[in-house]
Design an enzyme around this catalytic site. Structure first.
Site, PDB file in Angstrom:
ATOM      1  N   THR A 138       4.474  -1.367  -1.515  1.00 50.93           N
ATOM      2  CA  THR A 138       3.054  -1.541  -1.834  1.00 50.93           C
ATOM      3  C   THR A 138       2.848  -2.372  -3.101  1.00 50.93           C
ATOM      4  OG1 THR A 138       1.156  -0.279  -2.669  1.00 50.93           O
ATOM      5  CG2 THR A 138       3.272   0.755  -2.931  1.00 50.93           C
ATOM      6  N   ASP A 139       1.675  -2.973  -3.229  1.00 53.10           N
ATOM      7  CA  ASP A 139       1.356  -3.704  -4.462  1.00 53.10           C
ATOM      8  C   ASP A 139       1.108  -2.744  -5.630  1.00 53.10           C
ATOM      9  OD1 ASP A 139      -1.105  -2.692  -3.624  1.00 53.10           O
ATOM     10  OD2 ASP A 139      -2.189  -4.577  -3.807  1.00 53.10           O
ATOM     11  N   GLU A 140       0.952  -1.446  -5.315  1.00 52.29           N
ATOM     12  CA  GLU A 140       0.642  -0.491  -6.393  1.00 52.29           C
ATOM     13  C   GLU A 140       1.802  -0.339  -7.382  1.00 52.29           C
ATOM     14  OE1 GLU A 140      -1.537   2.997  -5.280  1.00 52.29           O
ATOM     15  OE2 GLU A 140      -2.170   2.094  -3.395  1.00 52.29           O
ATOM     16  N   TYR A 163       2.488   8.498  -6.608  1.00 56.93           N
ATOM     17  CA  TYR A 163       2.772   7.735  -5.375  1.00 56.93           C
ATOM     18  C   TYR A 163       3.425   6.403  -5.707  1.00 56.93           C
ATOM     19  CZ  TYR A 163       1.843   4.373  -1.616  1.00 56.93           C
ATOM     20  OH  TYR A 163       1.974   3.369  -0.677  1.00 56.93           O
ATOM     21  N   LYS A 167       7.237   4.929  -4.934  1.00 57.96           N
ATOM     22  CA  LYS A 167       7.512   3.695  -4.179  1.00 57.96           C
ATOM     23  C   LYS A 167       8.305   2.715  -5.054  1.00 57.96           C
ATOM     24  CE  LYS A 167       6.318   2.661  -0.562  1.00 57.96           C
ATOM     25  NZ  LYS A 167       6.914   2.889   0.794  1.00 57.96           N
TER      26      LYS A 167
HETATM   27  N1  LIG Z   1      -1.737   1.923   4.034  1.00 54.40           N
HETATM   28  C1  LIG Z   1      -1.667   0.927   3.158  1.00 54.40           C
HETATM   29  O1  LIG Z   1      -2.700   0.344   2.777  1.00 54.40           O
HETATM   30  C2  LIG Z   1      -0.324   0.457   2.644  1.00 54.40           C
HETATM   31  C3  LIG Z   1      -0.263  -0.715   1.882  1.00 54.40           C
HETATM   32  C4  LIG Z   1       0.984  -1.179   1.454  1.00 54.40           C
HETATM   33  C5  LIG Z   1       2.141  -0.467   1.764  1.00 54.40           C
HETATM   34  N2  LIG Z   1       2.059   0.684   2.485  1.00 54.40           N
HETATM   35  C6  LIG Z   1       3.311   1.369   2.815  1.00 54.40           C
HETATM   36  O2  LIG Z   1       3.467   1.282   4.223  1.00 54.40           O
HETATM   37  C7  LIG Z   1       4.119   2.456   4.722  1.00 54.40           C
HETATM   38  C8  LIG Z   1       3.283   3.083   5.821  1.00 54.40           C
HETATM   39  O3  LIG Z   1       1.996   3.411   5.295  1.00 54.40           O
HETATM   40  P1  LIG Z   1       0.897   4.124   6.207  1.00 54.40           P
HETATM   41  O4  LIG Z   1      -0.419   3.857   5.590  1.00 54.40           O
HETATM   42  O5  LIG Z   1       1.141   3.778   7.636  1.00 54.40           O
HETATM   43  O6  LIG Z   1       1.276   5.656   5.970  1.00 54.40           O
HETATM   44  P2  LIG Z   1       0.887   6.939   6.824  1.00 54.40           P
HETATM   45  O7  LIG Z   1       0.729   8.044   5.832  1.00 54.40           O
HETATM   46  O8  LIG Z   1      -0.264   6.644   7.739  1.00 54.40           O
HETATM   47  O9  LIG Z   1       2.160   7.200   7.737  1.00 54.40           O
HETATM   48  C9  LIG Z   1       3.362   7.682   7.225  1.00 54.40           C
HETATM   49  C10 LIG Z   1       4.220   8.160   8.388  1.00 54.40           C
HETATM   50  O10 LIG Z   1       5.477   8.605   7.852  1.00 54.40           O
HETATM   51  C11 LIG Z   1       5.812   9.840   8.474  1.00 54.40           C
HETATM   52  N3  LIG Z   1       6.662  10.606   7.546  1.00 54.40           N
HETATM   53  C12 LIG Z   1       6.293  11.154   6.353  1.00 54.40           C
HETATM   54  N4  LIG Z   1       7.347  11.802   5.799  1.00 54.40           N
HETATM   55  C13 LIG Z   1       8.403  11.641   6.657  1.00 54.40           C
HETATM   56  C14 LIG Z   1       9.763  12.051   6.622  1.00 54.40           C
HETATM   57  N5  LIG Z   1      10.250  12.782   5.606  1.00 54.40           N
HETATM   58  N6  LIG Z   1      10.563  11.699   7.656  1.00 54.40           N
HETATM   59  C15 LIG Z   1      10.082  10.962   8.689  1.00 54.40           C
HETATM   60  N7  LIG Z   1       8.799  10.553   8.777  1.00 54.40           N
HETATM   61  C16 LIG Z   1       7.964  10.884   7.765  1.00 54.40           C
HETATM   62  C17 LIG Z   1       4.478  10.527   8.740  1.00 54.40           C
HETATM   63  O11 LIG Z   1       4.587  11.515   9.747  1.00 54.40           O
HETATM   64  C18 LIG Z   1       3.607   9.330   9.150  1.00 54.40           C
HETATM   65  O12 LIG Z   1       3.688   9.116  10.536  1.00 54.40           O
HETATM   66  C19 LIG Z   1       4.333   3.372   3.514  1.00 54.40           C
HETATM   67  O13 LIG Z   1       5.659   3.205   3.075  1.00 54.40           O
HETATM   68  C20 LIG Z   1       3.346   2.848   2.482  1.00 54.40           C
HETATM   69  O14 LIG Z   1       3.829   3.079   1.177  1.00 54.40           O
HETATM   70  C21 LIG Z   1       0.850   1.161   2.940  1.00 54.40           C
END
Ligand SMILES: NC(=O)c1ccc[n+]([C@@H]2O[C@H](COP(=O)([O-])OP(=O)(O)OC[C@H]3O[C@@H](n4cnc5c(N)ncnc54)[C@H](O)[C@@H]3O)[C@@H](O)[C@H]2O)c1
Length: 337
Positions: A138-140, A163, A167
């Site tokens: 993430t950009d965070e 968080y 990351k």
């Molecule tokens: N949503 C955003 O805007 C955004 C932006 C940049 C980066 N990201 C990164 O992208 C990735 C996905 O984000 P998202 O928004 O889809 O998240 P989300 O919370 O919607 O989904 C996370 C998934 O991971 C699974 N999970 C959690 N703990 C687990 C474990 N111990 N073992 C196996 N599975 C597990 C959950 O069941 C869920 O399906 C993350 O790594 C996040 O940091 C998200």
């Protein structure tokens, strides 16, 4: 067919990514490991669950024995790692699970991949030479910006929430496996995503749900915090490109060049709802309510995506107007049937 392990595929971005990959690459064999925490939803994967090149494994990325069995059984040749605890507010209330999943989980996957793919540092086993570990971040991790400036891949890390700190830690472990063991790793750092299949707890689904329910629409502080919003499918396209073409050890920032503050986002959604599901002469904007700000709320994030654009040829296909309309229409179906 070579198997790619996608982690966290039942979540928001993972589910969009798996649908995109399965449709675009019948030649990829996708194995999805997901613990189905509160944030995971198997409904998100209904459209692909019967695809011949898709397998679901219910389990925890911190469970080393399970991860080893998955690598051996499916002969994993690549990893696209998304599984994480992802909600900043939850990391303020209960940081420990963020440390477990985001740091320990990433370490477990990396270490299993290293031992399964490589004989020793810088030497891949025969047949495993081009395997890649793509870490979705993430950009965070870069902290917060003032009124001006953009995050580049050179911006020093300065995470401010549990968080983003978890990351940032996971990014550093990935970096170390490249530098110490010669693993073929790539990290992507993306801005805020929006689109279908996001968990109800996040800003955009919350605004739509509360608006339709006639409840207060909560906006943190003065609503002036700025994020760089990217349609989720454009992020998936960036992940796919970075997985296929990204150079070993490199980091690519992905962002939509679409900086908006929360007031703009909430007003825009209310205007769309006023058009699509009008309510007797009143605007949904009347429901907007300002609430106590999030602790340590970062002011502004904005991405400079020049590197992935120029080196890998990525660009966002969706602009905010087209993306937010698709998004609102999708949640209208979900919440109103
Ligand atoms: N949503 C955003 O805007 C955004 C932006 C940049 C980066 N990201 C990164 O992208 C990735 C996905 O984000 P998202 O928004 O889809 O998240 P989300 O919370 O919607 O989904 C996370 C998934 O991971 C699974 N999970 C959690 N703990 C687990 C474990 N111990 N073992 C196996 N599975 C597990 C959950 O069941 C869920 O399906 C993350 O790594 C996040 O940091 C998200």
């Amino acid at each position: 067919m070579r198997a790619i392990l996608v982690t966290g595929g039942a979540g928001f971005i993972g589910a969009n990514l798996i649908k995109y990959l399965i449709e675009k690459h019948p030649d990829y064999n996708i194995v999805n490991i997901d613990l189905l925490t509160y944030a995971g939803n198997s409904e998100n994967l209904k459209s692909v669950e019967k695809a011949p090149n898709y397998t679901f494994v219910h389990g925890d990325i911190c469970d080393r024995e399970l991860v080893e069995r998955v690598f051996q059984h499916y002969i994993i040749h690549g990893v696209i790692h998304l599984a994480a605890e992802s909600h900043v507010d939850n990391s303020i209330d209960g940081p420990e699970v963020f440390i477990d999943t985001n740091i320990k989980g990433t370490f477990t996957l990396l270490d299993v991949a290293y031992k399964y793919w490589m004989e020793k540092p810088f030497v891949y086993k025969k047949g495993f030479e081009n395997n890649k570990f793509l870490h979705v971040s993430t950009d965070e991790v870069y902290g917060t910006l003032g009124e001006t400036g953009l995050f580049t891949e050179e911006t020093p890390y300065a995470p401010n929430s549990p968080y983003s700190a978890s990351k940032a830690s996971s990014d550093m472990i990935v970096r170390s496996y490249h530098h110490t063991y010669g693993m073929n790793t790539v990290i992507t750092n993306c801005s805020n995503n929006y689109g279908p299949k996001q968990h109800d707890e996040k800003l955009i689904p919350t605004v739509i749900r509360k608006a339709l329910a006639g409840e207060d629409i909560p906006v943190y502080g003065d609503g002036k915090n700025i994020r760089d919003w990217l349609f989720v499918v454009d992020h998936c396209k960036g992940i796919e490109l970075a997985y296929k073409e990204g150079k070993s050890g490199e980091v690519y920032n992905i962002g939509g060049k679409n900086e908006q503050n929360n007031n703009y986002i909430v007003h825009k959604i209310c205007e769309l709802l006023d058009e699509l599901v009008p309510k007797d002469g009143k605007s949904y904007k009347d429901q907007i309510t300002y609430v106590k700000d999030r602790a340590g709320h970062d002011f502004r994030y904005a991405i400079d995506a020049t590197k992935i654009e120029t080196q890998l040829g990525w660009k966002a296909d969706e602009n905010f107007d087209s993306g937010i309309l698709k998004t609102v229409e999708w949640y209208l179906k979900k919440y109103k049937g």
